[in-house]
Design a protein around this motif. Sequence first.
Motif, short mmCIF file in Angstrom:
data_model
loop_
_atom_site.label_atom_id
_atom_site.label_comp_id
_atom_site.label_asym_id
_atom_site.label_seq_id
_atom_site.Cartn_x
_atom_site.Cartn_y
_atom_site.Cartn_z
N ALA A 30 47.80 47.16 32.04
CA ALA A 30 47.46 45.90 32.72
C ALA A 30 46.59 46.16 33.94
CB ALA A 30 48.73 45.16 33.12
N ARG A 31 46.92 47.21 34.69
CA ARG A 31 46.13 47.52 35.88
C ARG A 31 44.71 47.94 35.49
NH1 ARG A 31 49.08 50.25 40.88
NH2 ARG A 31 46.96 49.91 41.60
N SER A 32 44.57 48.75 34.45
CA SER A 32 43.23 49.16 34.00
C SER A 32 42.41 47.96 33.56
CB SER A 32 43.35 50.15 32.84
OG SER A 32 43.93 51.35 33.26
N MET A 33 43.04 47.06 32.83
CA MET A 33 42.34 45.88 32.35
C MET A 33 42.03 44.93 33.51
SD MET A 33 44.47 45.34 28.81
CE MET A 33 43.47 44.01 28.14
N GLY A 34 42.94 44.84 34.47
CA GLY A 34 42.72 43.99 35.64
C GLY A 34 41.54 44.47 36.48
N VAL A 35 41.44 45.78 36.64
CA VAL A 35 40.32 46.33 37.40
C VAL A 35 39.00 46.07 36.67
CG1 VAL A 35 39.23 48.47 38.19
CG2 VAL A 35 41.65 48.07 38.63
N ALA A 36 38.99 46.26 35.36
CA ALA A 36 37.77 46.02 34.59
C ALA A 36 37.32 44.57 34.72
CB ALA A 36 37.99 46.38 33.13
N ARG A 68 52.31 41.23 45.56
CA ARG A 68 52.32 40.14 44.58
C ARG A 68 52.46 40.65 43.15
NH1 ARG A 68 47.25 36.56 46.63
NH2 ARG A 68 48.01 36.14 48.72
N SER A 69 52.63 41.95 43.00
CA SER A 69 52.73 42.56 41.67
C SER A 69 54.15 43.06 41.43
CB SER A 69 51.74 43.72 41.55
OG SER A 69 50.42 43.27 41.74
N ASN A 70 54.52 43.11 40.16
CA ASN A 70 55.84 43.63 39.79
C ASN A 70 55.76 44.19 38.38
OD1 ASN A 70 56.12 41.40 37.96
ND2 ASN A 70 56.77 40.12 39.67
N ASP A 71 56.91 44.46 37.77
CA ASP A 71 56.93 45.04 36.42
C ASP A 71 56.35 44.10 35.37
OD1 ASP A 71 58.03 47.33 37.44
OD2 ASP A 71 60.09 46.80 36.90
N ASP A 72 56.36 42.80 35.64
CA ASP A 72 55.89 41.81 34.66
C ASP A 72 54.47 41.34 34.89
OD1 ASP A 72 58.41 41.81 33.40
OD2 ASP A 72 59.17 40.37 34.87
N VAL A 74 50.65 42.07 37.28
CA VAL A 74 49.85 42.76 38.29
C VAL A 74 48.83 41.77 38.83
CG1 VAL A 74 50.15 45.09 37.37
CG2 VAL A 74 48.24 43.72 36.59
N THR A 75 48.58 41.84 40.12
CA THR A 75 47.68 40.90 40.77
C THR A 75 46.62 41.64 41.55
OG1 THR A 75 49.46 39.28 40.96
CG2 THR A 75 47.56 38.96 42.39
N TYR A 76 45.40 41.18 41.37
CA TYR A 76 44.26 41.68 42.13
C TYR A 76 43.61 40.49 42.82
CZ TYR A 76 44.53 46.17 39.79
OH TYR A 76 44.95 47.39 39.34
N SER A 77 42.99 40.73 43.94
CA SER A 77 42.26 39.69 44.66
C SER A 77 40.81 40.12 44.80
CB SER A 77 42.84 39.48 46.06
OG SER A 77 44.09 38.86 45.99
N ILE A 78 39.94 39.15 44.69
CA ILE A 78 38.55 39.36 45.03
C ILE A 78 38.35 38.54 46.30
CG2 ILE A 78 36.15 39.01 44.39
CD1 ILE A 78 38.31 39.12 41.53
N THR A 79 37.97 39.21 47.35
CA THR A 79 37.83 38.55 48.64
C THR A 79 36.77 39.27 49.44
OG1 THR A 79 39.09 37.69 50.53
CG2 THR A 79 39.71 39.87 49.70
#
Length: 168
Positions: A30-36, A68-72, A74-79
């Motif tokens: 999820a983190r890899s996909m979130g970063v992409a 804001r992230s947990n086992d279920d 992952v959260t990323y912000s663009i700011t």
Amino acid sequence: MAEGFQAKADTSSAFSGLDRLTGPIATKLARSMGVASGTVYRDEAKLLAPKDDGLLASSIYLAYKDNRSNDDSVTYSITWNAKKAPHGHLQEFGHWQTHVTYKGSDGHWYTLPNVPLAQPRWVPAHPFLRPAFDMARERAQQAAIARGRERLPELLRDTYQPPDDDFV
């Protein structure tokens, strides 16, 4: 630090089947996909940011939100970095100009705090985050899927434990 603009995208159809993954593999994927995906949104926001001095565009970044992230999820912000570009919110949302401003010989804008305008005027927004989410949605989704297809085999390969030879 600015909070930026919050947006949610329904990626359930793109990520169907991934809900069967659990534990560290699912989080890493999820983190890899979130970063992409986030990188596509960030880059689009940088392209759309006003270019008057370039500070705002260069201050836009993608950040993992641990609180804001947990086992279920992952959260990323663009700011944007509010110390580097403190008036980004004025560009994104518009604002009332209540005092005289001028552009100095150094190219920066300044406000005269002791010289109010006779009549405040509305300065329209030049949004860059909101349109970035609309314009880049499909590309971001495709980037996430492509990264997931690349990363999942790596994660599965890294966690594979061969059988113990003692039982043979």
